[in-house]
Enzyme design. Structure first.
Site, PDB file in Angstrom:
ATOM      1  N   HIS A 124       0.871  -1.173   0.000  1.00  0.00           N
ATOM      2  CA  HIS A 124       0.000   0.000   0.000  1.00  0.00           C
ATOM      3  C   HIS A 124       0.909   1.224   0.000  1.00  0.00           C
ATOM      4  O   HIS A 124       1.675   1.411   0.934  1.00  0.00           O
ATOM      5  CB  HIS A 124      -0.915  -0.002   1.227  1.00  0.00           C
ATOM      6  CG  HIS A 124      -1.842  -1.173   1.263  1.00  0.00           C
ATOM      7  ND1 HIS A 124      -3.117  -1.136   0.735  1.00  0.00           N
ATOM      8  CD2 HIS A 124      -1.675  -2.442   1.732  1.00  0.00           C
ATOM      9  CE1 HIS A 124      -3.691  -2.322   0.892  1.00  0.00           C
ATOM     10  NE2 HIS A 124      -2.835  -3.137   1.494  1.00  0.00           N
TER      11      HIS A 124
ATOM     12  N   ARG B 264      -0.333   4.404  -0.531  1.00  0.00           N
ATOM     13  CA  ARG B 264      -1.122   5.533   0.008  1.00  0.00           C
ATOM     14  C   ARG B 264      -1.189   6.743  -0.924  1.00  0.00           C
ATOM     15  O   ARG B 264      -1.570   7.818  -0.469  1.00  0.00           O
ATOM     16  CB  ARG B 264      -0.564   6.001   1.362  1.00  0.00           C
ATOM     17  CG  ARG B 264      -0.320   4.903   2.376  1.00  0.00           C
ATOM     18  CD  ARG B 264      -1.591   4.273   2.839  1.00  0.00           C
ATOM     19  NE  ARG B 264      -1.382   3.353   3.963  1.00  0.00           N
ATOM     20  CZ  ARG B 264      -2.133   2.286   4.180  1.00  0.00           C
ATOM     21  NH1 ARG B 264      -3.157   1.998   3.384  1.00  0.00           N
ATOM     22  NH2 ARG B 264      -1.896   1.495   5.215  1.00  0.00           N
TER      23      ARG B 264
ATOM     24  N   ASN C 269      -6.581   0.842  -2.770  1.00  0.00           N
ATOM     25  CA  ASN C 269      -7.375   1.565  -1.762  1.00  0.00           C
ATOM     26  C   ASN C 269      -6.744   2.905  -1.393  1.00  0.00           C
ATOM     27  O   ASN C 269      -6.425   3.164  -0.242  1.00  0.00           O
ATOM     28  CB  ASN C 269      -7.613   0.701  -0.520  1.00  0.00           C
ATOM     29  CG  ASN C 269      -6.325   0.305   0.183  1.00  0.00           C
ATOM     30  OD1 ASN C 269      -5.258   0.339  -0.411  1.00  0.00           O
ATOM     31  ND2 ASN C 269      -6.437  -0.064   1.441  1.00  0.00           N
TER      32      ASN C 269
ATOM     33  N   ASP D 152      -8.668  -4.949  -2.130  1.00  0.00           N
ATOM     34  CA  ASP D 152      -7.940  -5.269  -0.892  1.00  0.00           C
ATOM     35  C   ASP D 152      -8.068  -4.184   0.162  1.00  0.00           C
ATOM     36  O   ASP D 152      -8.036  -2.992  -0.116  1.00  0.00           O
ATOM     37  CB  ASP D 152      -6.459  -5.495  -1.163  1.00  0.00           C
ATOM     38  CG  ASP D 152      -5.718  -5.861   0.109  1.00  0.00           C
ATOM     39  OD1 ASP D 152      -5.952  -6.956   0.626  1.00  0.00           O
ATOM     40  OD2 ASP D 152      -4.940  -5.024   0.609  1.00  0.00           O
TER      41      ASP D 152
ATOM     42  N   ASP E 184       2.460  -7.011   2.335  1.00  0.00           N
ATOM     43  CA  ASP E 184       1.258  -6.250   2.701  1.00  0.00           C
ATOM     44  C   ASP E 184       1.676  -4.959   3.415  1.00  0.00           C
ATOM     45  O   ASP E 184       1.050  -4.543   4.405  1.00  0.00           O
ATOM     46  CB  ASP E 184       0.298  -7.077   3.566  1.00  0.00           C
ATOM     47  CG  ASP E 184      -1.068  -6.400   3.722  1.00  0.00           C
ATOM     48  OD1 ASP E 184      -1.317  -5.377   3.040  1.00  0.00           O
ATOM     49  OD2 ASP E 184      -1.887  -6.890   4.528  1.00  0.00           O
TER      50      ASP E 184
END
Lengths: 183, 441, 310
Positions: free
Chosen positions: B66, B68, B98, B155, B310
């Site tokens: 991720h 961001r 996401n 996810d 992750d």
């Protein structure tokens, strides 16, 4: 620094005689003991108070009330002590209002314990008077306190310690002076 | 500016794509792997890397991070995340959708690709399966794929509706798109904070039952039997999930699976042992010792294909709150490889070998995502990671290139670390420092 | 042991039997003060305490405040709302602000498990956990043990049955840790949906029938049943709960004749306990409350009474 024994200032007999004398003085001072109550200050003031109670009964044939005072919560040095003292129960199972209260302790030194004990007593009520009986007065007062009844005045230096042993706690009756070793 | 050729000499070369594992020299030229041979003549003018005692492998790929960006750049951005990846020995990462806005259309995919062009490592966008990750309408999977998305995933959230998932798998099969799923039944998840079990019972945190993951996983595997398409299961965490995937694979279903280093190395006891440190709060949660052992078994027997971090970076302030109020997530880009190398060095896990680990971290994710890499075959992209298996490092979040600090591994001393990262023939990291300084210095 | 060598009281799980004994011994001395006409000792003059309650509380808050007053500590009470916590100032900032005003001890109740651990490592002041989520409520556990100890004279070998919503109860957890450390046998009973999934970590025997659990018990403790557990589908209705699990004289007929009846309050009369039991001769529910003040005075003395550790 380890302290070593320097002198024995009272033995069992001397203690017995001193307490007997104090008992007579209490009677004389209060003109009888009808209104007198005893309060022993933990820890060694308690057996001494019990002995005075017995002596007073022998002389006057009166059972006078006896209480136990724990002054831990009234100490003025709590916030300076690393070794926090254990709190024990105060047990004064009678009304002290208007009574002649004789507080009993083993040694009178700086007067701070006595100050704390008086505060603790006053929280329990308003006695007619508070008197102080001690087995040893070793001097070096830091507060304006004096004893009404003294077993023995023992001049000491501040570097010395007075060790009071009583049968009920220590297995024998004796008062010793301990002092720093060497020259 | 054209890059100098790079000559890597004396290292143990491990190339899982060819079952190659021996001492050899490499020449990287023009962004490609030019030669891999024993006793290669040192070419003139090439940057020479002395690799005696080091391991030379295809560039490692972390297929689940991720970053961001866009939207929460205070936690991480594509550049800082790529530097963290380079420092952690990765030459490529796949960034989840996401973000804010969600990467659910080709514009956001192109935004990521544009920023990726300036990043230290290859950054592949993953598009959302449903618009806004809301699980209601399908996102434009085809247009995103054309724009460069390598896979599709909601996810962070499950696709709750069975019909939605079925449609997505069916539709994706038509365009050869990979769907990655985060398996979690919200009603069984029930506001949980950690694994449900003996530890949660003691410390009083609401539990997340293993069934929350397994029920959803079982559903998707059943759907996959009729839909066609390829399905990849993100971050398996339970023994039951391993068993479900194992059975599905034995039936020949086109499913792959990943596991994170923290699920391999920690259990729910970590929450208690750290007195509720929010750095142990992660979803799926750290599970039981039995689950942890099953995950290793699954990894070693091939049920689990790849290890992914992750990487879930959070600002330190976000984690410096009461347990329930902290966001889930562990940042892993700079710890994943050292943690796993340490497992190899310690011999704690029977049958865990360096070639197996390299396969799980390079060839396997390249194949799952269908991206270049995972090989040192001459002619392929010059993505190379060089590892010192004996180097001892201490996990020091304050020194990370990631903007985040959230790890439960801080202070751990580990044996084995990446020392050089090369992407497309360009040096991006040397000895844990980003490459800019290397080239200038 | 005469000194509690710890900065905080976060839970009974991490406390030794010696420490618990010291607290109970000290509490017994404090109880004498509560029987005086003038209930005040000067011990903690000049010491400041913050009561920070992020959940409503009547009994625990009053009990702490009185304990502070009886010990002459200065105190300030703040009611926080946990929803504002999420949006507004963080817990850490709130408490740090009060800390620089001179507060040396923070009593906190908070809906999130582990928040007292979090606070304790965020500040220098002592922290006393007045209930954190579903984790622990150590002062309640201590006062329950104090009550039993005063009545029975000992804790070893006693059988204590705790009945009700064990799963969500911080009171149950603290009692389980404390009582088992002190040598008592603890059993629990309630519907399976209100039991922790895995009792292994807590080390107690669980029953689904109250009658079996209370067989031969020296103490029977009911826990408060929260209506919201019905709303989240864990049991069908309060009246069914009362019928199947509510404590009544008939249901606990198997307990010892002199069994103590306890409840941490507030009670739902007629649900988890019948009025007949709650108000009966074996009930020590109000004794628990008095004991609570003594226990909290003891803790304040033990944490704040001495010199600050260097």
């Amino acid at each position: 620094m380890a302290l070593i024994h320097k002198a024995t200032v009272m033995d069992e007999k001397a203690i017995r005689q001193a307490l007997r004398r104090i008992a007579h003085e209490i009677i004389e001072h209060n003109k009888g003991i009808d209104n007198v109550v005893l309060v022993g200050v933990r820890k060694r003031g308690v057996p001494l108070a019990e002995r005075l109670q017995v002596l007073l009964k022998e002389i006057e044939s009166i059972d006078i009330p006896i209480g136990i005072l724990d002054i831990t919560l009234y100490r003025d040095d709590l916030s300076q002590r690393q070794d926090q003292p254990m709190v024990h129960t105060t047990d004064v199972p009678f009304d002290i209002n208007g009574r002649q209260v004789v507080m009993v302790d083993d040694v009178l030194y700086t007067g701070r314990t006595t100050r704390a004990a008086m505060d603790a007593l006053i929280d329990l009520g308003r006695p007619a008077s508070i008197q102080l009986a001690v087995l040893i007065d070793r001097g070096h007062r830091e507060l304006p306190v004096r004893a009404d009844y003294v077993g023995k005045n023992v001049p000491t230096s501040r570097s010395e310690e007075v060790e009071v042993k009583v049968r009920e706690i220590d297995g024998q009756d004796q008062v010793d002076i301990l002092g720093p070793g060497g020259e | 500016m054209t890059n100098k050729d790079i000559y890597i000499t004396g290292g143990r070369v491990i190339d899982p794509s060819r079952n190659f594992d021996q001492k050899a020299d490499l020449l990287l030229s023009g962004g490609l792997i030019a030669q891999v041979e024993k006793n290669l003549q040192p070419p003139l003018g090439a940057l020479k890397i002395e690799a005696n005692g080091l391991i030379v492998t295809p560039g490692l790929i972390d297929m689940h991070v991720h970053l961001r960006d866009p939207g929460q750049e205070y936690k991480e951005d594509i550049i800082s995340g790529s530097l963290a990846a380079a420092a952690g020995g990765f030459t490529a990462v796949a960034a989840m959708a996401n973000t804010d806005p969600v990467c659910d259309n080709s514009s956001v995919v192109r935004y990521v690709c544009d920023h990726a062009a300036r990043a230290a490592v290859r950054v592949y966008p993953i598009g959302a399966v449903t618009r806004g990750l809301e699980g209601k309408e399908m996102a434009e999977i085809g247009r995103m794929k054309q724009a460069g998305a390598v896979a599709f995933s909601d996810d962070g959230k499950p696709v709750v509706s069975g019909m939605m998932m079925r449609n997505a798998l069916q539709y994706a099969s038509g365009i050869g798109a990979l769907i990655i799923v985060h398996e979690e039944d919200p009603s069984l998840f029930a506001g949980g904070m950690m694994n449900e079990g003996a530890v949660s019972s003691v410390i009083g945190l609401r539990g997340i039952s293993p069934q929350a993951e397994e029920v959803m996983l079982a559903r998707d595997l059943l759907l996959l039997k009729t839909t066609g398409g390829r399905l990849h299961i993100a971050h398996l965490s339970t023994a039951g999930s391993v068993e479900l995937v194992r059975r599905a694979k034995s039936e020949g279903l086109p499913v792959t699976a990943e596991v994170t280093p923290h699920h391999l190395l920690l259990t729910d006891r970590a929450v208690k042992n750290t007195a509720y440190s929010t750095n142990t709060k992660v979803n799926p949660p750290l599970r039981s010792e039995q689950d942890r052992r099953a995950l290793w078994e699954g990894l070693l027997d091939g049920t689990i294909d790849t290890i992914a971090s992750d990487h879930a970076p959070h600002h330190p302030d976000d984690k410096d709150v009461e347990f329930d109020f902290a966001p889930f997530g562990i940042a892993g880009l700079e710890t994943t490889l050292p943690l796993l190398l340490d497992e190899v060095a310690s011999g704690r896990v029977k049958n865990l070998t360096l070639p197996l680990l390299i396969d799980k971290l390079s060839l396997a994710p390249a194949r799952i995502l269908d991206v270049p890499g995972g090989t040192l075959q001459p002619g392929s992209a010059a993505d190379v990671t060089i590892i010192d298996p004996k180097r001892i490092t201490t996990v020091t979040p304050a020194a990370w290139y990631s903007k985040s600090r959230n790890t439960p591994f801080a202070g751990r001393q580990l044996t084995g670390a990446p020392v050089w990262t090369i992407v497309g023939g360009k040096l991006v990291m040397k000895e844990g420092a980003p490459a800019g300084s290397v080239e200038q210095g | 042991m005469q000194t509690l060598r710890r900065k905080d009281i976060l839970g009974l799980e991490e406390m030794s039997a010696e420490e618990i004994t010291l607290i109970l011994d000290t509490a017994r001395s404090m109880r004498e003060i509560l029987q005086r006409k003038i209930k005040k000792v000067p011990t903690l003059r000049g010491r400041s305490v913050l009561n920070l309650f992020y959940e409503p509380s009547t009994r625990t808050k009053a009990s702490f405040e009185l304990a502070q007053k009886y010990m002459s500590a200065d105190s300030v009470s703040v009611a926080g709302s946990s929803s504002s916590l999420v949006k507004g100032e963080t817990l850490k900032d709130t408490v740090r602000n009060v800390e620089v005003m001179g507060v040396e001890c923070v009593i906190m109740r908070h809906p999130v498990s582990g928040s007292s651990h979090y606070l304790a490592r965020s500040i220098e002041a002592s922290v006393i956990n007045a209930g954190d989520g579903m984790h622990e409520h150590p002062t309640q556990g201590l006062l329950d043990m104090f009550t039993i100890w005063e009545k029975k004279g000992h804790l070893e070998e006693l059988k204590v049955a705790i009945v009700g919503d064990i799963r969500h109860s911080r009171v149950a957890r603290s009692n389980i840790w404390g009582l088992t450390k002190m040598g008592a046998e603890v059993v629990v009973a309630g519907p399976p949906t209100l039991m922790p999934l895995d009792m292994e970590g807590l080390g107690v025997k669980a029953y689904h029938r109250v009658e079996e659990a209370v067989e031969g018990a020296d103490v029977v403790m009911a826990l408060r049943l929260q209506k919201e557990r019905q709303e989240s589908g864990l049991f069908p209705s309060l009246r069914e709960y009362a019928d199947l699990y509510g404590l009544t004289p008939q249901r606990i007929a198997g307990a010892r004749e002199d069994a103590l009846i306890m409840h941490p309050g507030p009670m739902n009369r007629g649900v988890e306990i019948s009025s007949e039991l709650a108000d009966g001769s074996r009930s020590v529910i109000l004794k628990q409350v008095t004991g609570g003040v003594a226990v909290r005075m003891a803790l304040l003395y033990l944490l704040l009474g001495g010199a600050k550790e260097e």
